[in-house]
Design a protein around this motif. Structure first.
Motif, PDB file in Angstrom:
ATOM      1  N   ILE A  31       0.853  -1.195   0.000  1.00 35.89           N
ATOM      2  CA  ILE A  31       0.000   0.000   0.000  1.00 35.89           C
ATOM      3  C   ILE A  31       0.882   1.236   0.000  1.00 35.89           C
ATOM      4  O   ILE A  31       0.621   2.218  -0.688  1.00 35.89           O
ATOM      5  CB  ILE A  31      -0.943   0.001   1.222  1.00 35.89           C
ATOM      6  N   ASN A  32       1.945   1.188   0.774  1.00 35.69           N
ATOM      7  CA  ASN A  32       2.970   2.225   0.771  1.00 35.69           C
ATOM      8  C   ASN A  32       4.086   1.779  -0.174  1.00 35.69           C
ATOM      9  O   ASN A  32       4.673   0.709   0.022  1.00 35.69           O
ATOM     10  CB  ASN A  32       3.526   2.434   2.177  1.00 35.69           C
ATOM     11  N   PRO A  33       4.392   2.558  -1.205  1.00 32.74           N
ATOM     12  CA  PRO A  33       5.431   2.145  -2.155  1.00 32.74           C
ATOM     13  C   PRO A  33       6.823   2.045  -1.548  1.00 32.74           C
ATOM     14  O   PRO A  33       7.700   1.395  -2.119  1.00 32.74           O
ATOM     15  CB  PRO A  33       5.369   3.224  -3.238  1.00 32.74           C
ATOM     16  N   ASP A  34       7.019   2.677  -0.393  1.00 31.81           N
ATOM     17  CA  ASP A  34       8.295   2.566   0.310  1.00 31.81           C
ATOM     18  C   ASP A  34       8.348   1.203   0.997  1.00 31.81           C
ATOM     19  O   ASP A  34       7.716   0.988   2.030  1.00 31.81           O
ATOM     20  CB  ASP A  34       8.427   3.693   1.341  1.00 31.81           C
ATOM     21  N   LYS A  35       9.079   0.289   0.441  1.00 32.03           N
ATOM     22  CA  LYS A  35       9.102  -1.088   0.937  1.00 32.03           C
ATOM     23  C   LYS A  35       9.697  -1.208   2.332  1.00 32.03           C
ATOM     24  O   LYS A  35       9.528  -2.242   2.994  1.00 32.03           O
ATOM     25  CB  LYS A  35       9.892  -1.984  -0.041  1.00 32.03           C
ATOM     26  N   LYS A  36      10.388  -0.172   2.787  1.00 32.64           N
ATOM     27  CA  LYS A  36      10.959  -0.210   4.129  1.00 32.64           C
ATOM     28  C   LYS A  36       9.942   0.187   5.198  1.00 32.64           C
ATOM     29  O   LYS A  36      10.218   0.047   6.390  1.00 32.64           O
ATOM     30  CB  LYS A  36      12.176   0.725   4.205  1.00 32.64           C
ATOM     31  N   LYS A  37       8.765   0.677   4.768  1.00 31.33           N
ATOM     32  CA  LYS A  37       7.761   1.166   5.702  1.00 31.33           C
ATOM     33  C   LYS A  37       6.612   0.171   5.838  1.00 31.33           C
ATOM     34  O   LYS A  37       5.931  -0.146   4.867  1.00 31.33           O
ATOM     35  CB  LYS A  37       7.214   2.519   5.214  1.00 31.33           C
TER      36      LYS A  37
END
Length: 414
Positions: A31-37
């Motif tokens: 859902i968040n494109p930042d895979k670290k989040k």
């Protein structure tokens, strides 16, 4: 931020996993494109829980608010799990309720419980459609990865513009039973005293009826989350829920006795501290503001005045500029919708660097501007209002208004 001490209650680690029988997990489901989040979390109790909720008073309500409220109604106040996501609020979408209900079914199927036993919450951008695909694809690893120390992963998953995770847990005794209560919260903007604030999930191992857990929550919300303001906007998704599974082994709390008061105080301690954390992490904030009103003729009067002060944009700006402009405090007190004698009001500013009187009996007094500026340079500022018109008191919490607040909200969707 320093946690306030209360006799008989000890702070412990663990957040929503501090109480017996609770496990949690959080991960990035795309859902968040930042895979670290992390953007999705699951909290589960091995035993069914008495549960209660309080929700936004905004006329526009997110689909998860509607579904959670209906789920707890269908289950007669019994819940087994919490499912939440960030980055997308699932609000103002034609298929929002359908998506929230499907997500509850996916969680229920994975956990072997009923869909109405799932509390669901979403936070993030309003008006953006939420796909069911992340829930379908990641529910299995999300559930399989739950552990008794997964609270950090879960708390991280509900953060949006938050800069820090917000978790509190306490240990206390009811009779001979050692009990715990913990919680996690998210919130930084769109925070206004009109209910709870953003997403707040609490868990406990106390045995208590659904009716009394709802009463305790509704009462404590009035003097914690309802007394918090960052920017005057009430979110569409505000939700606070409490789940208690009874694994502490105390005698079931089914009346408003001493045991109930101990439980209610634990709830207050956790919610009050998370309220302070939410205020301190207001979008762009550099200072936590706490307004304490004492000597009021009634608690409702104290609450109204404290909230009026903490909501004032001019006062927030003054605190950011470390300007002891006490007239802004009096102005905010003066337009509070309550009955009292303004000519008896005293005002002090206090912080770790000292305390200074700036107003007595509704009029200014001489004080050192240099000393006042030093006191207001602290990261936590207390605005003390004494009405001298009774014995009631209340507190409200907020933060200063900075340049960064505008910067953060100017490009929020990106």
């Amino acid at each position: 931020m320093k946690l306030e001490n209360f006799e008989g209650y000890t702070y412990v680690d663990g957040g929503v996993c501090a109480a017996r029988g609770f496990v949690a997990n959080g991960l990035n489901a795309g859902i968040n494109p930042d895979k670290k989040k992390n953007d999705m979390c699951l909290v589960y109790s091995q035993e069914p829980c008495s549960a209660a909720g309080v929700y936004t008073q905004n006329k526009v309500k997110g689909a998860p608010v509607i579904v959670t409220r209906e789920n707890l109604k269908k289950s007669h106040g019994i819940a087994h799990a919490i499912l939440a996501n960030s980055k997308n609020a699932n609000t103002c979408n034609f298929d929002g309720i359908e998506i929230a209900e499907k997500a509850c079914r996916l969680a229920a199927d994975q956990l072997g419980i009923k869909p109405e036993e799932v509390i669901i919450g979403s936070t993030g951008v309003i008006g953006q459609r939420l796909s069911i695909q992340p829930f379908e694809e990641y529910m299995k690893p999300l559930a399989e990865g739950m552990t008794a120390d997964g609270n950090d992963r879960a708390a991280y998953a509900i953060m949006t513009t938050d800069t820090v995770m917000k978790q509190v847990a306490v240990e206390f005794k009811i009779g001979d039973a050692l009990c715990r209560m913990g919680g996690m919260a998210k919130g930084s903007g769109m925070i206004h005293p009109n209910m709870a604030t953003t997403l707040n999930f609490l868990t406990s191992d106390v045995a208590i009826t659904p009716e009394l857990i709802q009463k305790a929550l509704s009462d404590v919300v009035k003097v914690t989350y309802n007394c918090l303001s960052v920017d005057g906007d009430t979110s569409t998704n505000d939700t606070v829920t409490v789940m208690a599974n009874g694994l502490a082994g105390n005698k079931l709390i089914d009346k408003e006795d001493e045991a109930y008061e101990i439980f209610r105080q634990a709830l207050y301690i956790v919610m009050m501290n998370m309220t302070r954390m939410l205020a301190a992490d207001g979008e762009g904030a550099s200072k936590l503001l706490e307004c304490s009103v004492t000597g009021a003729p009634a608690q409702e009067t104290a609450i109204i005045i404290a909230k009026s002060v903490i909501r004032s944009p001019l006062l927030k700006c003054a605190m950011f500029g470390e300007d002891a402009n006490w007239g802004r405090v009096l102005c905010a007190i003066g337009y509070a919708e309550a009955e009292f004698d303004i000519d008896k009001v005293d005002v002090d500013f206090e912080s770790e660097f000292g305390k200074i009187a700036v107003c007595r009996d509704g009029s200014g007094v001489e004080f050192s501007e240099e000393e006042a500026a030093k006191i207001l340079s602290a990261e936590e500022i207390h605005i003390l209002v004494e009405l001298k018109q009774g014995k009631a008191q209340a507190k409200a919490w907020g933060c200063d208004l900075t340049y960064d607040y505008v910067k953060i909200n100017g490009d929020y969707r990106s």
